[in-house]
Design an enzyme around this catalytic site. Structure first.
Site, PDB file in Angstrom:
ATOM      1  N   LYS A 154     -20.143  10.067 -13.714  1.00 48.36           N
ATOM      2  CA  LYS A 154     -18.851   9.375 -13.707  1.00 48.36           C
ATOM      3  C   LYS A 154     -18.915   8.050 -14.472  1.00 48.36           C
ATOM      4  O   LYS A 154     -18.070   7.764 -15.303  1.00 48.36           O
ATOM      5  CB  LYS A 154     -18.426   9.124 -12.242  1.00 48.36           C
ATOM      6  CG  LYS A 154     -18.094  10.412 -11.500  1.00 48.36           C
ATOM      7  CD  LYS A 154     -17.725  10.171 -10.055  1.00 48.36           C
ATOM      8  CE  LYS A 154     -18.913   9.898  -9.159  1.00 48.36           C
ATOM      9  NZ  LYS A 154     -19.875  10.989  -9.013  1.00 48.36           N
ATOM     10  N   ILE A 155     -19.939   7.247 -14.175  1.00 43.62           N
ATOM     11  CA  ILE A 155     -20.022   5.919 -14.801  1.00 43.62           C
ATOM     12  C   ILE A 155     -20.451   6.038 -16.268  1.00 43.62           C
ATOM     13  O   ILE A 155     -19.861   5.409 -17.155  1.00 43.62           O
ATOM     14  CB  ILE A 155     -20.993   5.005 -14.009  1.00 43.62           C
ATOM     15  CG1 ILE A 155     -20.456   4.789 -12.589  1.00 43.62           C
ATOM     16  CG2 ILE A 155     -21.199   3.675 -14.720  1.00 43.62           C
ATOM     17  CD1 ILE A 155     -21.426   4.126 -11.624  1.00 43.62           C
ATOM     18  N   ARG A 231     -30.126   1.449 -10.801  1.00 43.12           N
ATOM     19  CA  ARG A 231     -31.042   1.063  -9.733  1.00 43.12           C
ATOM     20  C   ARG A 231     -32.270   0.428 -10.363  1.00 43.12           C
ATOM     21  O   ARG A 231     -32.777   0.913 -11.391  1.00 43.12           O
ATOM     22  CB  ARG A 231     -31.461   2.269  -8.876  1.00 43.12           C
ATOM     23  CG  ARG A 231     -30.399   2.767  -7.923  1.00 43.12           C
ATOM     24  CD  ARG A 231     -30.064   1.744  -6.808  1.00 43.12           C
ATOM     25  NE  ARG A 231     -29.032   2.215  -5.883  1.00 43.12           N
ATOM     26  CZ  ARG A 231     -27.729   1.949  -6.004  1.00 43.12           C
ATOM     27  NH1 ARG A 231     -27.278   1.228  -7.016  1.00 43.12           N
ATOM     28  NH2 ARG A 231     -26.867   2.403  -5.101  1.00 43.12           N
ATOM     29  N   ASP A 255     -28.358  -5.702 -13.771  1.00 43.00           N
ATOM     30  CA  ASP A 255     -27.563  -5.942 -12.566  1.00 43.00           C
ATOM     31  C   ASP A 255     -28.364  -5.561 -11.326  1.00 43.00           C
ATOM     32  O   ASP A 255     -27.935  -5.818 -10.208  1.00 43.00           O
ATOM     33  CB  ASP A 255     -26.264  -5.126 -12.626  1.00 43.00           C
ATOM     34  CG  ASP A 255     -25.337  -5.454 -11.465  1.00 43.00           C
ATOM     35  OD1 ASP A 255     -25.080  -6.665 -11.242  1.00 43.00           O
ATOM     36  OD2 ASP A 255     -24.892  -4.525 -10.760  1.00 43.00           O
ATOM     37  N   GLU A 260     -35.232  -6.246  -5.516  1.00 44.27           N
ATOM     38  CA  GLU A 260     -34.056  -7.089  -5.238  1.00 44.27           C
ATOM     39  C   GLU A 260     -33.750  -7.251  -3.748  1.00 44.27           C
ATOM     40  O   GLU A 260     -33.039  -8.183  -3.352  1.00 44.27           O
ATOM     41  CB  GLU A 260     -32.809  -6.510  -5.933  1.00 44.27           C
ATOM     42  CG  GLU A 260     -32.283  -5.224  -5.300  1.00 44.27           C
ATOM     43  CD  GLU A 260     -31.057  -4.653  -6.007  1.00 44.27           C
ATOM     44  OE1 GLU A 260     -31.054  -4.587  -7.248  1.00 44.27           O
ATOM     45  OE2 GLU A 260     -30.102  -4.270  -5.306  1.00 44.27           O
ATOM     46  N   HIS A 292     -26.540  -7.460  -8.521  1.00 42.63           N
ATOM     47  CA  HIS A 292     -25.970  -6.168  -8.078  1.00 42.63           C
ATOM     48  C   HIS A 292     -24.464  -6.318  -7.812  1.00 42.63           C
ATOM     49  O   HIS A 292     -23.975  -5.987  -6.738  1.00 42.63           O
ATOM     50  CB  HIS A 292     -26.709  -5.652  -6.825  1.00 42.63           C
ATOM     51  CG  HIS A 292     -26.660  -4.158  -6.697  1.00 42.63           C
ATOM     52  ND1 HIS A 292     -27.742  -3.416  -6.274  1.00 42.63           N
ATOM     53  CD2 HIS A 292     -25.675  -3.248  -6.940  1.00 42.63           C
ATOM     54  CE1 HIS A 292     -27.415  -2.135  -6.246  1.00 42.63           C
ATOM     55  NE2 HIS A 292     -26.159  -2.007  -6.656  1.00 42.63           N
ATOM     56  N   GLN A 293     -23.772  -6.829  -8.821  1.00 42.26           N
ATOM     57  CA  GLN A 293     -22.349  -7.117  -8.642  1.00 42.26           C
ATOM     58  C   GLN A 293     -21.445  -6.195  -9.464  1.00 42.26           C
ATOM     59  O   GLN A 293     -20.232  -6.379  -9.481  1.00 42.26           O
ATOM     60  CB  GLN A 293     -22.056  -8.580  -9.011  1.00 42.26           C
ATOM     61  CG  GLN A 293     -22.032  -8.862 -10.519  1.00 42.26           C
ATOM     62  CD  GLN A 293     -21.545 -10.263 -10.850  1.00 42.26           C
ATOM     63  OE1 GLN A 293     -22.253 -11.221 -10.623  1.00 42.26           O
ATOM     64  NE2 GLN A 293     -20.342 -10.376 -11.393  1.00 42.26           N
ATOM     65  N   ALA A 294     -22.050  -5.202 -10.136  1.00 45.68           N
ATOM     66  CA  ALA A 294     -21.239  -4.380 -11.044  1.00 45.68           C
ATOM     67  C   ALA A 294     -20.062  -3.714 -10.333  1.00 45.68           C
ATOM     68  O   ALA A 294     -19.020  -3.477 -10.922  1.00 45.68           O
ATOM     69  CB  ALA A 294     -22.109  -3.330 -11.729  1.00 45.68           C
TER      70      ALA A 294
HETATM   71  P1  NAI Z   1     -23.072  10.537 -10.995  1.00 47.71           P
HETATM   72  O1  NAI Z   1     -23.752  11.319  -9.936  1.00 47.71           O
HETATM   73  O2  NAI Z   1     -21.641  10.805 -11.319  1.00 47.71           O
HETATM   74  O3  NAI Z   1     -23.906  10.672 -12.380  1.00 47.71           O
HETATM   75  C1  NAI Z   1     -25.291  10.597 -12.447  1.00 47.71           C
HETATM   76  C2  NAI Z   1     -25.742  11.391 -13.657  1.00 47.71           C
HETATM   77  O4  NAI Z   1     -27.163  11.242 -13.789  1.00 47.71           O
HETATM   78  C3  NAI Z   1     -25.453  12.887 -13.553  1.00 47.71           C
HETATM   79  O5  NAI Z   1     -24.827  13.358 -14.737  1.00 47.71           O
HETATM   80  C4  NAI Z   1     -26.833  13.502 -13.376  1.00 47.71           C
HETATM   81  O6  NAI Z   1     -26.945  14.804 -13.934  1.00 47.71           O
HETATM   82  C5  NAI Z   1     -27.699  12.498 -14.130  1.00 47.71           C
HETATM   83  N1  NAI Z   1     -29.111  12.616 -13.775  1.00 47.71           N
HETATM   84  C6  NAI Z   1     -29.665  12.969 -12.585  1.00 47.71           C
HETATM   85  N2  NAI Z   1     -31.005  13.008 -12.684  1.00 47.71           N
HETATM   86  C7  NAI Z   1     -31.303  12.660 -13.960  1.00 47.71           C
HETATM   87  C8  NAI Z   1     -32.523  12.530 -14.671  1.00 47.71           C
HETATM   88  N3  NAI Z   1     -33.703  12.774 -14.072  1.00 47.71           N
HETATM   89  N4  NAI Z   1     -32.454  12.169 -15.964  1.00 47.71           N
HETATM   90  C9  NAI Z   1     -31.264  11.944 -16.569  1.00 47.71           C
HETATM   91  N5  NAI Z   1     -30.079  12.067 -15.955  1.00 47.71           N
HETATM   92  C10 NAI Z   1     -30.096  12.404 -14.653  1.00 47.71           C
HETATM   93  O7  NAI Z   1     -23.303   9.016 -10.602  1.00 47.71           O
HETATM   94  P2  NAI Z   1     -22.435   7.749 -11.025  1.00 47.71           P
HETATM   95  O8  NAI Z   1     -21.311   7.572 -10.080  1.00 47.71           O
HETATM   96  O9  NAI Z   1     -22.157   7.804 -12.486  1.00 47.71           O
HETATM   97  O10 NAI Z   1     -23.483   6.569 -10.719  1.00 47.71           O
HETATM   98  C11 NAI Z   1     -24.685   6.430 -11.432  1.00 47.71           C
HETATM   99  C12 NAI Z   1     -25.572   5.442 -10.718  1.00 47.71           C
HETATM  100  O11 NAI Z   1     -24.987   4.142 -10.774  1.00 47.71           O
HETATM  101  C13 NAI Z   1     -25.718   5.685  -9.206  1.00 47.71           C
HETATM  102  O12 NAI Z   1     -26.765   6.614  -8.943  1.00 47.71           O
HETATM  103  C14 NAI Z   1     -26.039   4.327  -8.658  1.00 47.71           C
HETATM  104  O13 NAI Z   1     -27.443   4.200  -8.592  1.00 47.71           O
HETATM  105  C15 NAI Z   1     -25.496   3.371  -9.705  1.00 47.71           C
HETATM  106  N6  NAI Z   1     -24.429   2.506  -9.185  1.00 47.71           N
HETATM  107  C16 NAI Z   1     -24.578   1.153  -9.323  1.00 47.71           C
HETATM  108  C17 NAI Z   1     -23.607   0.280  -8.870  1.00 47.71           C
HETATM  109  C18 NAI Z   1     -23.722  -1.213  -9.037  1.00 47.71           C
HETATM  110  O14 NAI Z   1     -22.954  -1.972  -8.424  1.00 47.71           O
HETATM  111  N7  NAI Z   1     -24.635  -1.702  -9.870  1.00 47.71           N
HETATM  112  C19 NAI Z   1     -22.402   0.795  -8.179  1.00 47.71           C
HETATM  113  C20 NAI Z   1     -22.315   2.247  -8.159  1.00 47.71           C
HETATM  114  C21 NAI Z   1     -23.308   3.056  -8.633  1.00 47.71           C
END
Ligand code: NAI
Length: 344
Positions: A154-155, A231, A255, A260, A292-294
């Site tokens: 998604k992101i 992360r 971020d 952390e 971690h404010q994204a």
């Molecule tokens: P998502 O689940 O929609 O997308 C994650 C993508 O990573 C998927 O397409 C998946 O196939 C891929 N993936 C999984 N294992 C992999 C690997 N070994 N190598 C390459 N790609 C791989 O998750 P979304 O919503 O896009 O979030 C991504 C990450 O962002 C979350 O896991 C979370 O850790 C982080 N996050 C950080 C925030 C912040 O405030 N800094 C807030 C929300 C999420």
């Protein structure tokens, strides 16, 4: 009345949860402490706890919560790498907020890139002291540069769209590429070799732990900018620091940071920080660390509150748990969610 307690509560969390709670009729207590094996006992008398990204939900914590009557952990975030799912399985259900605003995180990644590249953090400080010199502030056009996006969920996909808007050439790597999409996927090593900027948008798993390390950094273009809004432990911080010192890495926008947990979200300005790697990186002109404010936008906080309350309501009504997750999810028949609406 259904009793819930919150861990690691900050004023901005409370504001959005309080604004939304009346229609649910829950009784909520807010704790400022992070959830871990020392604080888990505070949950005695609550059937559900609401936790966050830097809580330590290991086996010991899960066992104490369970012994004290907790049957639901509601994560008010998307990531869940801080939970021992095997320890929780069969005892405590775990739900999360799978998406609240992927835009918030993708936009923050771009904010880090623009700030680093155009040195806005430097010019902001300079002009406040009436120093209008431009020396040292030269950036480069993003237009035409190659950005490598790791994780096209998604992101990652929104970040790709933002980069395309800047006229950038986008390449991507994902373990599970989206079929029939117009995303130009390349193998991981190729992404390291070709990218001027690398942005991490995959989850932290066993496979992605320290994905960015001495070996992968060694394959990258000199001057590459690395962005991490996912992360911290996706990056081996010691190797990142070496790459920055050797000028292989031209900049880092972070971020998240692998150590952390005891620092981020707290005011540590009167403390001597013991983490030399983080301190050294923060001292560098080409590193920007945000705490971690994204996720921190009004829309995201409001959506987090809505979905968390909906998750809690499903649990208290005994309904299916739409956003439940366990260590067996997605592994064929092992998880009961498809049949029963709950993982166990
Ligand atoms: P998502 O689940 O929609 O997308 C994650 C993508 O990573 C998927 O397409 C998946 O196939 C891929 N993936 C999984 N294992 C992999 C690997 N070994 N190598 C390459 N790609 C791989 O998750 P979304 O919503 O896009 O979030 C991504 C990450 O962002 C979350 O896991 C979370 O850790 C982080 N996050 C950080 C925030 C912040 O405030 N800094 C807030 C929300 C999420």
């Amino acid at each position: 009345m259904n009793r819930i307690c919150f861990y690691d509560t900050k004023p901005y969390d409370k504001k959005y949860f309080e604004a939304n709670k009346d229609k649910y009729g829950f009784e909520i207590d807010y704790f400022e402490e992070k959830l871990n094996s020392k604080t888990a006992i505070m949950a005695k008398g609550y059937e559900a706890v609401v936790a966050f990204v830097n809580d330590t939900i290991d086996k010991k914590t899960v066992d104490i919560l369970y012994e004290n009557g907790v049957r639901l952990i509601a994560m008010r975030c998307a990531g869940y790498n801080n939970i021992d799912f095997k320890a929780a399985y069969g005892k405590i259900h775990v739900v999360r907020v799978p998406a609240y605003s992927p835009y918030a995180v993708a936009e923050h990644a771009m904010a880090l890139l623009l700030t680093l590249n155009r040195k806005i953090h430097k010019s902001y400080n300079r002009t406040r002291e009436f120093n209008f010199s431009l020396n040292g502030l030269t950036g480069f056009d993003l237009h035409g540069k190659t950005v490598g996006v790791i994780g096209t969920g998604k992101i990652g996909r929104i970040f790709i769209d933002i980069c395309k808007g800047f006229g950038m050439n986008v390449i991507a790597y994902d373990l599970f590429p989206i079929k029939d999409s117009d995303i130009h996927y390349v193998p991981f090593d190729e992404l390291c070799k070709q990218s001027d900027i690398i942005s991490l948008h995959c989850p932290l798993t066993k496979e992605t732990f320290h994905l960015i390390n001495e070996d992968s950094i060694g394959k990258m273009k000199k001057g590459v900018i690395i962005l991490n809004t996912s992360r911290g432990a996706l990056i081996n911080s010691e190797d990142l620091l070496s790459g920055l010192k050797d000028s292989i890495i031209g900049g880092a926008g972070l971020d998240v940071y692998e150590e952390e947990t005891d620092l981020f979200y707290e005011d540590m300005s009167y403390t001597i920080i013991q983490d030399d790697i983080l301190s050294r990186m923060i001292s560098m002109p080409n590193v920007i660390v945000t705490s971690h404010q994204a996720f921190l936008t009004e829309e995201a906080l409001s959506n987090i509150a809505d979905t968390t309350f909906a998750n809690l309501q499903e649990f208290f009504l005994g309904s299916s748990l739409s956003n439940e997750i366990c260590y067996q999810c997605g592994k064929g028949e092992a998880c009961n969610k498809k049949q029963n609406g709950k993982c166990f």
